[in-house]
Design a protein around this motif. Sequence first.
Motif, short mmCIF file in Angstrom:
data_model
loop_
_atom_site.label_atom_id
_atom_site.label_comp_id
_atom_site.label_asym_id
_atom_site.label_seq_id
_atom_site.Cartn_x
_atom_site.Cartn_y
_atom_site.Cartn_z
N HIS A 1 0.91 -1.37 -0.03
CA HIS A 1 0.05 0.06 -0.10
C HIS A 1 0.88 1.18 0.06
O HIS A 1 0.29 2.33 0.56
CB HIS A 1 -0.95 -0.02 1.24
N THR A 2 2.05 1.09 -0.55
CA THR A 2 2.74 2.34 -0.94
C THR A 2 2.69 2.76 -2.26
O THR A 2 2.46 2.05 -3.05
CB THR A 2 4.24 2.19 -0.33
N SER A 3 3.60 3.90 -2.57
CA SER A 3 3.82 4.50 -3.85
C SER A 3 5.12 3.97 -4.40
O SER A 3 5.73 4.67 -5.35
CB SER A 3 3.45 5.85 -3.93
N LYS B 1 7.81 2.48 -6.75
CA LYS B 1 7.90 2.05 -8.11
C LYS B 1 8.94 1.03 -8.54
O LYS B 1 8.78 0.29 -9.35
CB LYS B 1 8.40 3.28 -8.95
N CYS C 1 -0.70 -4.46 -3.50
CA CYS C 1 -1.39 -3.39 -3.66
C CYS C 1 -0.45 -1.85 -3.88
O CYS C 1 -0.75 -0.79 -3.57
CB CYS C 1 -2.27 -2.76 -2.53
N CYS C 2 0.69 -1.95 -4.41
CA CYS C 2 1.80 -0.93 -4.62
C CYS C 2 1.36 -0.84 -6.32
O CYS C 2 1.84 -1.19 -7.20
CB CYS C 2 3.23 -1.48 -4.65
N ASP C 3 0.29 0.25 -6.34
CA ASP C 3 -0.18 0.46 -7.78
C ASP C 3 0.86 0.97 -8.89
O ASP C 3 0.59 1.05 -9.96
CB ASP C 3 -1.19 1.60 -7.66
N LEU C 4 1.95 1.62 -8.31
CA LEU C 4 2.96 2.18 -9.44
C LEU C 4 4.22 1.06 -9.69
O LEU C 4 4.96 1.25 -10.17
CB LEU C 4 3.63 3.59 -8.64
N THR D 1 -0.32 -5.31 -7.90
CA THR D 1 0.61 -4.41 -8.38
C THR D 1 0.30 -4.20 -9.82
O THR D 1 -0.35 -5.01 -10.53
CB THR D 1 2.23 -4.80 -8.04
N SER E 1 -5.75 2.77 -12.44
CA SER E 1 -4.29 3.08 -12.66
C SER E 1 -3.94 2.87 -14.20
O SER E 1 -2.56 3.11 -14.31
CB SER E 1 -3.46 2.17 -11.71
N GLN F 1 -2.90 9.53 -17.15
CA GLN F 1 -2.73 10.14 -16.21
C GLN F 1 -3.93 11.51 -16.16
O GLN F 1 -4.32 11.67 -15.29
CB GLN F 1 -1.43 10.71 -16.04
N GLU G 1 -7.30 9.97 -15.16
CA GLU G 1 -7.30 9.59 -13.78
C GLU G 1 -7.44 10.85 -12.87
O GLU G 1 -8.35 11.10 -12.11
CB GLU G 1 -5.89 9.08 -13.54
#
Length: 193
Positions: A11-13, A15, A34-37, A59, A178, A182, A185
């Motif tokens: 759950h962090t950003s 990369k 759940c690290c979307d980036l 991810t 995601s 951009q 979004e």
Amino acid sequence: MPLLQVLDLSHTSIKSLPKSLPKLVALKNLLLRCCDLFMELSSQIGELRNLEELDLDQTQIIDLPADMGKLLKLRHLRVSFYPLCGKKKLKSNITIHPGIISNLLQLTDLSIGVDPIDKRWHDIVEVVLKEVSNLKMLRSLSLYLPKSQLLDYMISIYPSLSRFRFPVGHIKRRIIISCVPQETEAEFRNWDK
């Protein structure tokens, strides 16, 4: 921190993983849920010889590096693959290189999430199923099967499973925020919720 055993970046950003990752020689659990980036797993992952759990669920990971096959102590692997959206090109047309899964003989829990329309999964699913059917320690398995005939691969492994999930056939595609440009979004975030 060479004695670190659990690294939870869920759950962090984040990369990418730091280049110093191989120095974590005692690491047993690497959690990136759940690290979307997070899109690319470095081949350095193969240096973590004591790793028992790798969670890449939810991810934006594109593929697993071939060096994953060196993780001989890995017991839990959860990964979600999604195709790239936009103009960026894929480095590889393979999500899981042949031989990776068959080397992970200690796996007890395997979960592979894919976008049902990802042609790369359709091309490799039979190879993955053949490799999975040789995992004698496996107790939990979750993966998408594009066609029901692929269930035949599960006959040999099914009796040893205590938990399983096999979505079969075409599944309606979900929109993943995601994966949109951009600008779209940003516009979505400005809408009245």
